[in-house]
Enzyme design. Structure first.
Site, PDB file in Angstrom:
ATOM      1  N   ASN A  11       0.868  -1.175   0.000  1.00 16.64           N
ATOM      2  CA  ASN A  11       0.000   0.000   0.000  1.00 16.64           C
ATOM      3  C   ASN A  11       0.905   1.225   0.000  1.00 16.64           C
ATOM      4  O   ASN A  11       1.409   1.642   1.046  1.00 16.64           O
ATOM      5  CB  ASN A  11      -0.914  -0.011   1.223  1.00 16.64           C
ATOM      6  CG  ASN A  11      -1.895   1.146   1.230  1.00 16.64           C
ATOM      7  OD1 ASN A  11      -1.906   1.987   0.334  1.00 16.64           O
ATOM      8  ND2 ASN A  11      -2.738   1.196   2.249  1.00 16.64           N
ATOM      9  N   ARG A  92      -2.834  -2.067  -3.271  1.00 15.42           N
ATOM     10  CA  ARG A  92      -4.027  -1.261  -3.066  1.00 15.42           C
ATOM     11  C   ARG A  92      -3.947  -0.061  -4.005  1.00 15.42           C
ATOM     12  O   ARG A  92      -2.979   0.695  -3.989  1.00 15.42           O
ATOM     13  CB  ARG A  92      -4.123  -0.773  -1.624  1.00 15.42           C
ATOM     14  CG  ARG A  92      -5.375   0.033  -1.353  1.00 15.42           C
ATOM     15  CD  ARG A  92      -5.444   0.469   0.096  1.00 15.42           C
ATOM     16  NE  ARG A  92      -6.696   1.150   0.386  1.00 15.42           N
ATOM     17  CZ  ARG A  92      -7.064   1.522   1.613  1.00 15.42           C
ATOM     18  NH1 ARG A  92      -6.277   1.270   2.637  1.00 15.42           N
ATOM     19  NH2 ARG A  92      -8.218   2.132   1.797  1.00 15.42           N
ATOM     20  N   HIS A 180     -13.171   3.208  -0.047  1.00 12.88           N
ATOM     21  CA  HIS A 180     -13.064   2.255   1.066  1.00 12.88           C
ATOM     22  C   HIS A 180     -13.673   0.899   0.711  1.00 12.88           C
ATOM     23  O   HIS A 180     -14.099   0.141   1.588  1.00 12.88           O
ATOM     24  CB  HIS A 180     -13.722   2.803   2.347  1.00 12.88           C
ATOM     25  CG  HIS A 180     -13.040   4.018   2.902  1.00 12.88           C
ATOM     26  ND1 HIS A 180     -13.729   5.160   3.261  1.00 12.88           N
ATOM     27  CD2 HIS A 180     -11.741   4.282   3.136  1.00 12.88           C
ATOM     28  CE1 HIS A 180     -12.886   6.067   3.708  1.00 12.88           C
ATOM     29  NE2 HIS A 180     -11.659   5.566   3.627  1.00 12.88           N
ATOM     30  N   HIS A 208     -17.240   3.006   8.108  1.00 16.22           N
ATOM     31  CA  HIS A 208     -15.772   2.973   8.107  1.00 16.22           C
ATOM     32  C   HIS A 208     -15.306   4.348   8.582  1.00 16.22           C
ATOM     33  O   HIS A 208     -15.261   5.304   7.805  1.00 16.22           O
ATOM     34  CB  HIS A 208     -15.236   2.666   6.711  1.00 16.22           C
ATOM     35  CG  HIS A 208     -13.737   2.669   6.645  1.00 16.22           C
ATOM     36  ND1 HIS A 208     -12.997   1.515   6.556  1.00 16.22           N
ATOM     37  CD2 HIS A 208     -12.841   3.690   6.672  1.00 16.22           C
ATOM     38  CE1 HIS A 208     -11.717   1.825   6.520  1.00 16.22           C
ATOM     39  NE2 HIS A 208     -11.589   3.144   6.586  1.00 16.22           N
ATOM     40  N   LEU A 209     -15.002   4.441   9.869  1.00 19.73           N
ATOM     41  CA  LEU A 209     -14.673   5.721  10.485  1.00 19.73           C
ATOM     42  C   LEU A 209     -13.200   5.739  10.858  1.00 19.73           C
ATOM     43  O   LEU A 209     -12.731   4.922  11.662  1.00 19.73           O
ATOM     44  CB  LEU A 209     -15.521   5.957  11.734  1.00 19.73           C
ATOM     45  CG  LEU A 209     -17.037   5.823  11.559  1.00 19.73           C
ATOM     46  CD1 LEU A 209     -17.751   6.120  12.879  1.00 19.73           C
ATOM     47  CD2 LEU A 209     -17.546   6.739  10.453  1.00 19.73           C
ATOM     48  N   GLY A 210     -12.462   6.661  10.243  1.00 18.32           N
ATOM     49  CA  GLY A 210     -11.047   6.816  10.528  1.00 18.32           C
ATOM     50  C   GLY A 210     -10.608   8.189  10.080  1.00 18.32           C
ATOM     51  O   GLY A 210     -11.408   9.112   9.962  1.00 18.32           O
ATOM     52  N   GLY A 212      -9.749   8.909   7.175  1.00 13.44           N
ATOM     53  CA  GLY A 212     -10.690   8.979   6.068  1.00 13.44           C
ATOM     54  C   GLY A 212     -11.937   8.245   6.509  1.00 13.44           C
ATOM     55  O   GLY A 212     -11.842   7.188   7.141  1.00 13.44           O
ATOM     56  N   ARG A 241     -10.063  16.429   5.965  1.00  7.94           N
ATOM     57  CA  ARG A 241     -10.941  16.717   4.824  1.00  7.94           C
ATOM     58  C   ARG A 241     -12.301  17.204   5.306  1.00  7.94           C
ATOM     59  O   ARG A 241     -12.804  16.761   6.332  1.00  7.94           O
ATOM     60  CB  ARG A 241     -11.103  15.472   3.956  1.00  7.94           C
ATOM     61  CG  ARG A 241      -9.874  15.160   3.109  1.00  7.94           C
ATOM     62  CD  ARG A 241     -10.014  13.836   2.399  1.00  7.94           C
ATOM     63  NE  ARG A 241      -9.249  12.795   3.057  1.00  7.94           N
ATOM     64  CZ  ARG A 241      -9.354  11.489   2.777  1.00  7.94           C
ATOM     65  NH1 ARG A 241     -10.207  11.079   1.860  1.00  7.94           N
ATOM     66  NH2 ARG A 241      -8.610  10.618   3.415  1.00  7.94           N
ATOM     67  N   MET A 284      -8.532  11.674  16.258  1.00  5.82           N
ATOM     68  CA  MET A 284      -9.653  11.594  17.184  1.00  5.82           C
ATOM     69  C   MET A 284      -9.204  11.209  18.589  1.00  5.82           C
ATOM     70  O   MET A 284      -9.794  11.649  19.589  1.00  5.82           O
ATOM     71  CB  MET A 284     -10.699  10.606  16.670  1.00  5.82           C
ATOM     72  CG  MET A 284     -11.952  10.499  17.520  1.00  5.82           C
ATOM     73  SD  MET A 284     -12.913  12.050  17.599  1.00  5.82           S
ATOM     74  CE  MET A 284     -13.846  11.900  16.060  1.00  5.82           C
ATOM     75  N   ILE A 330     -11.285   4.650  14.056  1.00  8.62           N
ATOM     76  CA  ILE A 330     -12.205   5.239  15.039  1.00  8.62           C
ATOM     77  C   ILE A 330     -13.367   4.297  15.315  1.00  8.62           C
ATOM     78  O   ILE A 330     -13.710   4.012  16.468  1.00  8.62           O
ATOM     79  CB  ILE A 330     -12.730   6.607  14.549  1.00  8.62           C
ATOM     80  CG1 ILE A 330     -11.587   7.605  14.394  1.00  8.62           C
ATOM     81  CG2 ILE A 330     -13.786   7.140  15.497  1.00  8.62           C
ATOM     82  CD1 ILE A 330     -11.991   8.905  13.714  1.00  8.62           C
ATOM     83  N   GLY A 331     -13.973   3.782  14.266  1.00 10.77           N
ATOM     84  CA  GLY A 331     -15.165   2.956  14.433  1.00 10.77           C
ATOM     85  C   GLY A 331     -14.934   1.719  15.273  1.00 10.77           C
ATOM     86  O   GLY A 331     -15.781   1.340  16.093  1.00 10.77           O
ATOM     87  N   GLU A 380      -8.119  -4.693   4.990  1.00 10.39           N
ATOM     88  CA  GLU A 380      -8.026  -4.571   3.535  1.00 10.39           C
ATOM     89  C   GLU A 380      -6.894  -5.414   2.962  1.00 10.39           C
ATOM     90  O   GLU A 380      -6.974  -5.903   1.833  1.00 10.39           O
ATOM     91  CB  GLU A 380      -7.828  -3.105   3.146  1.00 10.39           C
ATOM     92  CG  GLU A 380      -9.041  -2.231   3.443  1.00 10.39           C
ATOM     93  CD  GLU A 380      -8.755  -1.119   4.426  1.00 10.39           C
ATOM     94  OE1 GLU A 380      -9.276  -0.017   4.218  1.00 10.39           O
ATOM     95  OE2 GLU A 380      -8.020  -1.372   5.410  1.00 10.39           O
TER      96      GLU A 380
END
Length: 400
Positions: A11, A92, A180, A208-210, A212, A241, A284, A330-331, A380
């Protein structure tokens, strides 16, 4: 592929290259993984851990670009017992263009096609392509597979792909894509493995919380709506973002405030989101630790309020809701954020179990909740390894 073959997953980003090494027999566990970071800086760093999580290598390196980073990775990996028989490399790749719905074997034609797609993902594709070129330069005989983060959303209905621009501006590449996808694909695959084929019958939202962040509405194992669109800017607020903002605001910044297109790009991609709202950090974890400060608390609330709103919107698209899965950095790891996102969603049948949520359990919904709520880490890299294996198996079958 024989039982001793291994699959290298890469990646390549702007300042780092992550890697993982998997066995060929239904890739599920890493034998080695790590990162080269600090690309282009005086003090880069190479770190690798083995299957047990022990540090296998930890050293300072100096690499000026992705090619140098991948040379370090290839040399190190091939010095490891598990890496001496690399049979294929999976990458990726952020964007596959409007006609991409599956992983593809890397060919000169594909590389040329992806070069033309750089304007669709200018912050990601150049680095992804540099990684492919580096492997080709150092190990030209190794087959490579490109796995696209947009491919999972190829199933979006036509209306969900539509941008609202006038028809005279319509062209195949001007559409909503979604991102994602490898993460969403992992979650769907994990639910199938855990619950069987009936998992596909559920009305599912994956958050998908991060750094991004996006969400997807999934039915029959297919994406039918997602919060990101043409670019990785849209939808939820993210680390740096903006997420969704009024397009008129962008025009105002250009026409009335005199900002150049490049200055606006920097604002939207690099200075907004959690960082811009808090003035403290894009992380976060830092904001949660500092949430007694009003600006940190406001950034957290802004993020969670928008996430909650998108769950409501996506559930309408699904015609109801059976399961929510929280994933991403985060999630999967921030119970406080999950609790704030799920607050006031009782009308959808969403109710957390506070104790399970705080304990790190996978199933975090209460016994009374009509919606199952889960939180677990995505992977991933495993999806890329599985795709790479399937592509190579298909190629070998065609060859004889």
């Amino acid at each position: 592929m024989n039982s001793s073959s291994t699959i290298l997953v890469l990646n390549a980003g702007s300042s780092s290259v992550k890697f993982a090494l998997f066995g060929d027999d239904e890739p599920s566990a890493r034998s080695l993984s790590g990162t080269v970071d600090g690309i282009g800086h005086d003090h880069g760093h190479f770190r690798a851990v083995d299957a047990a999580g022990g540090i296998w290598s930890d050293e300072e390196v100096h690499v000026s670009n992705q090619e140098g980073a991948i040379e370090v990775i290839l040399s190190a990996v091939e010095g490891h017992p598990a890496g001496r028989s690399i049979s294929i490399v999976g990458h990726r790749v952020a964007h596959g263009g409007p006609n991409c719905d599956c992983p593809r074997l890397v060919t000169p034609e594909l590389e040329s096609e992806l070069q033309e797609r750089i304007p669709l993902a200018p912050l990601h594709l150049p680095h992804n392509l540099a990684g492919i070129a580096a492997v080709r330069s150092h190990r030209p005989k190794l087959p490579q597979v490109a796995c696209f983060d947009t491919a999972f959303h190829a199933s979006l209905p036509k209306l969900a792909q539509t941008t609202g621009l006038p028809r005279d501006l319509t062209s195949p590449e001007l559409r909503r894509y979604g991102y994602h996808g490898l993460s969403y694909e992992f979650v769907v695959d994990d639910l199938r493995r855990k619950y069987g084929p009936q998992a596909d019958s559920e009305r599912l939202i994956v958050a998908h919380l991060g750094n991004g962040a996006s969400m997807a509405a999934i039915r029959d194992g297919r994406s039918i709506e997602t919060t990101m669109g043409f670019s990785t800017l849209s939808g939820l607020p993210m680390g740096t973002r903006s997420g969704d903002i009024d397009p008129g605001l962008v025009l105002y910044l250009i026409l009335e405030k005199g900002l150049s297109a490049e200055a606006v790009r920097q604002v939207l991609y690099e200075r907004s989101g959690l960082l811009g709202l808090s003035g403290i950090s894009s992380d976060m974890r830092v904001l949660l630790a500092d949430r007694d400060r009003p600006q940190a608390a406001e950034a957290i609330d802004y993020f969670c309020t928008h996430a909650r709103s998108f769950i409501g919107s996506l559930s309408t698209t699904l015609g109801g809701l059976d399961r929510i899965v929280f994933t991403g950095g985060i999630g999967a790891n921030a119970p406080t954020i999950r609790a704030k996102v799920c607050a006031d969603l009782e009308y959808l049948g969403v109710e957390l179990d506070d104790q399970h949520n705080a304990s790190g359990a996978r199933l975090i919904s209460s016994a009374r909740s009509r919606v199952n709520i889960e939180a677990f880490s995505t992977d991933e890299e495993i999806m890329i390894a599985r795709h790479a294996r399937q592509v190579l198996d298909t190629q070998l079958a065609v060859q004889g």
